[in-house]
Design a protein around this motif. Structure first.
Motif, short mmCIF file in Angstrom:
data_model
loop_
_atom_site.label_atom_id
_atom_site.label_comp_id
_atom_site.label_asym_id
_atom_site.label_seq_id
_atom_site.Cartn_x
_atom_site.Cartn_y
_atom_site.Cartn_z
N MET A 113 18.95 0.19 22.57
CA MET A 113 17.51 0.91 22.28
C MET A 113 17.64 2.38 21.97
N THR A 114 17.19 2.93 20.94
CA THR A 114 17.32 4.18 20.55
C THR A 114 15.99 4.63 19.83
N THR A 115 15.90 5.92 19.92
CA THR A 115 14.58 6.71 19.12
C THR A 115 15.07 7.58 18.27
N ILE A 116 14.71 7.48 16.93
CA ILE A 116 15.06 8.23 15.61
C ILE A 116 14.06 8.84 14.83
N SER A 117 14.28 9.72 14.19
CA SER A 117 13.31 10.02 12.95
C SER A 117 13.04 8.94 12.03
N SER A 118 11.86 9.18 11.41
CA SER A 118 11.51 8.01 10.37
C SER A 118 12.61 8.22 9.36
N TYR A 119 13.18 9.27 8.76
CA TYR A 119 14.11 9.42 7.69
C TYR A 119 15.33 9.31 8.00
N VAL B 113 7.37 11.62 20.59
CA VAL B 113 8.77 11.59 21.31
C VAL B 113 8.73 12.97 21.98
N PHE B 114 9.46 13.27 23.15
CA PHE B 114 9.69 14.23 23.56
C PHE B 114 10.98 14.46 24.32
N GLY B 115 11.84 15.59 24.02
CA GLY B 115 13.08 15.61 24.80
C GLY B 115 13.97 16.29 23.78
N ARG B 116 15.26 16.24 23.88
CA ARG B 116 16.26 16.76 23.16
C ARG B 116 16.37 15.93 21.94
N GLY B 117 16.40 16.93 20.83
CA GLY B 117 16.30 16.27 19.51
C GLY B 117 15.10 16.10 18.79
N PHE B 118 14.09 16.11 19.62
CA PHE B 118 12.76 16.00 19.01
C PHE B 118 11.82 17.34 19.49
N SER C 224 8.28 9.17 14.70
CA SER C 224 9.77 8.49 14.85
C SER C 224 9.57 7.04 15.05
N LYS C 225 10.81 6.35 15.13
CA LYS C 225 10.82 5.08 15.23
C LYS C 225 11.71 4.75 16.70
N MET C 226 11.06 3.80 17.31
CA MET C 226 11.92 3.32 18.42
C MET C 226 12.70 2.17 18.01
N VAL C 227 13.91 1.82 18.22
CA VAL C 227 14.64 0.78 17.33
C VAL C 227 15.36 -0.05 18.37
N MET C 228 15.39 -1.36 18.55
CA MET C 228 15.94 -2.02 19.39
C MET C 228 16.89 -3.05 18.69
N ILE C 229 18.23 -3.06 18.84
CA ILE C 229 19.04 -3.85 18.32
C ILE C 229 19.83 -4.82 19.23
#
Length: 289
Positions: free
Chosen positions: A236-242, A268-273, A193-198
């Motif tokens: 800041m969000t965490t999403i799957s690589s795809y 990554v642990f939690g809802r959605g992962f 997964s990727k953590m993205v900061m915008i």
């Protein structure tokens, strides 16, 4: 009790898989991939000794050292794996060699053995052998655990020069690298997964896209520019690589000058992962306190 039974199951299954890879890929191809297993290949070539017997006999003094130098707790975690692995090698010794191509044996044997050993480690155990020595060195010397592993496994691989050609030793080194990679992937997970900061002037539109379209949680973090001293908001969000390419494209369509930092998130642990993803609620958007 349930967790303990699961650990025993993982250790048993992992030992059988690793033993299968060893007997069908490494032994006849003379791949000494480090550790006591690598030395077992060397002694099998030089003296004709059974690998399972070598591992069983070598583990006895090593387990005694483990008990006195590493403590009863580590000993109990190690003893089952150290005993079941040689038995698994003996049980799978009748399986034929799958390939005589050393490169294929290194790659696919490394994957199979790495998968098996990874399951053993998941079961909070090990196969004993030089793993005990590396833990002792790590505990009683300034060397890190990683350095201890490289040192001991490196010596084991180099000892292959006693019985094999330099080419076989190089193949053995590659096998060790493949095994290490597979074990590491099992520990950190295959679903990267990727953590993205915008940072963008279109914060609200990007936040809406993340929560409603990407269906991911987002955190707002108040920041201040180091040069301009202007107060801004970073998302800041965490999403799957795809999922990242679509998010990246949408952000740039809203703000070509958006500042985006992408970091790898190995676990990554939690809802959605690790949990089923449900429709996001307002509480999934974490605002600054």
């Amino acid at each position: 009790m349930k967790n303990r039974l699961m650990d025993l199951l993982l250790v048993t299954l992992g030992s059988l898989i690793a033993a299968f890879g060893f007997n069908t890929m490494f032994l006849d191809n003379q791949i000494a991939s480090g550790g006591m297993v690598g030395l077992a290949v060397v002694f099998n070539k030089l003296l004709g000794w059974s690998p399972s017997v070598i591992l069983m006999l070598s583990n006895i003094p090593l387990l005694i050292l483990c008990y006195f130098l590493l403590g009863p707790k580590v000993f109990l975690k190690t003893v089952y794996g150290a005993m079941i692995y040689p038995l698994a090698i003996n049980l799978t010794s009748s399986f034929p060699t799958i390939t005589k191509n050393p490169l294929l044996a290194v790659i696919f044997g490394g994957i199979i053995v790495g998968l098996g050993l990874g399951l053993v480690f998941r079961g909070n155990s090990s196969t004993g052998g030089t793993g005990i020595i590396t833990q002792i060195i790590h505990k009683y010397t300034p060397l890190s655990l990683g350095a201890s592993v490289i040192l001991i496994d490196g010596i084991s691989v180099l000892m292959g020069l006693i019985a094999f050609s330099p080419d076989r030793v190089m193949y053995s080194t590659l096998a060790l690298m493949v095994i290490s990679y597979v074990i590491n992937r099992l520990e950190t997970g295959f679903n990267a997964s990727k953590m993205v900061m915008i940072i963008s002037k279109e914060t609200e539109q990007i936040k809406e896209h993340i929560t409603k379209v990407a269906d991911r949680g987002v955190t707002q973090i108040p920041i201040q520019g180091g040069y301009s001293t202007t107060d801004k908001t970073m998302l800041m969000t965490t999403i799957s690589s795809y999922e990242f390419p679509a998010l990246h494209q949408h952000i740039l369509s809203l703000d070509e000058a958006a500042f985006i930092v992408v970091l790898p998130a190995s676990q990554v642990f939690g809802r959605g992962f690790s949990m089923t993803k449900h429709h996001l609620q307002k509480d999934d958007i974490i605002l600054p306190m």
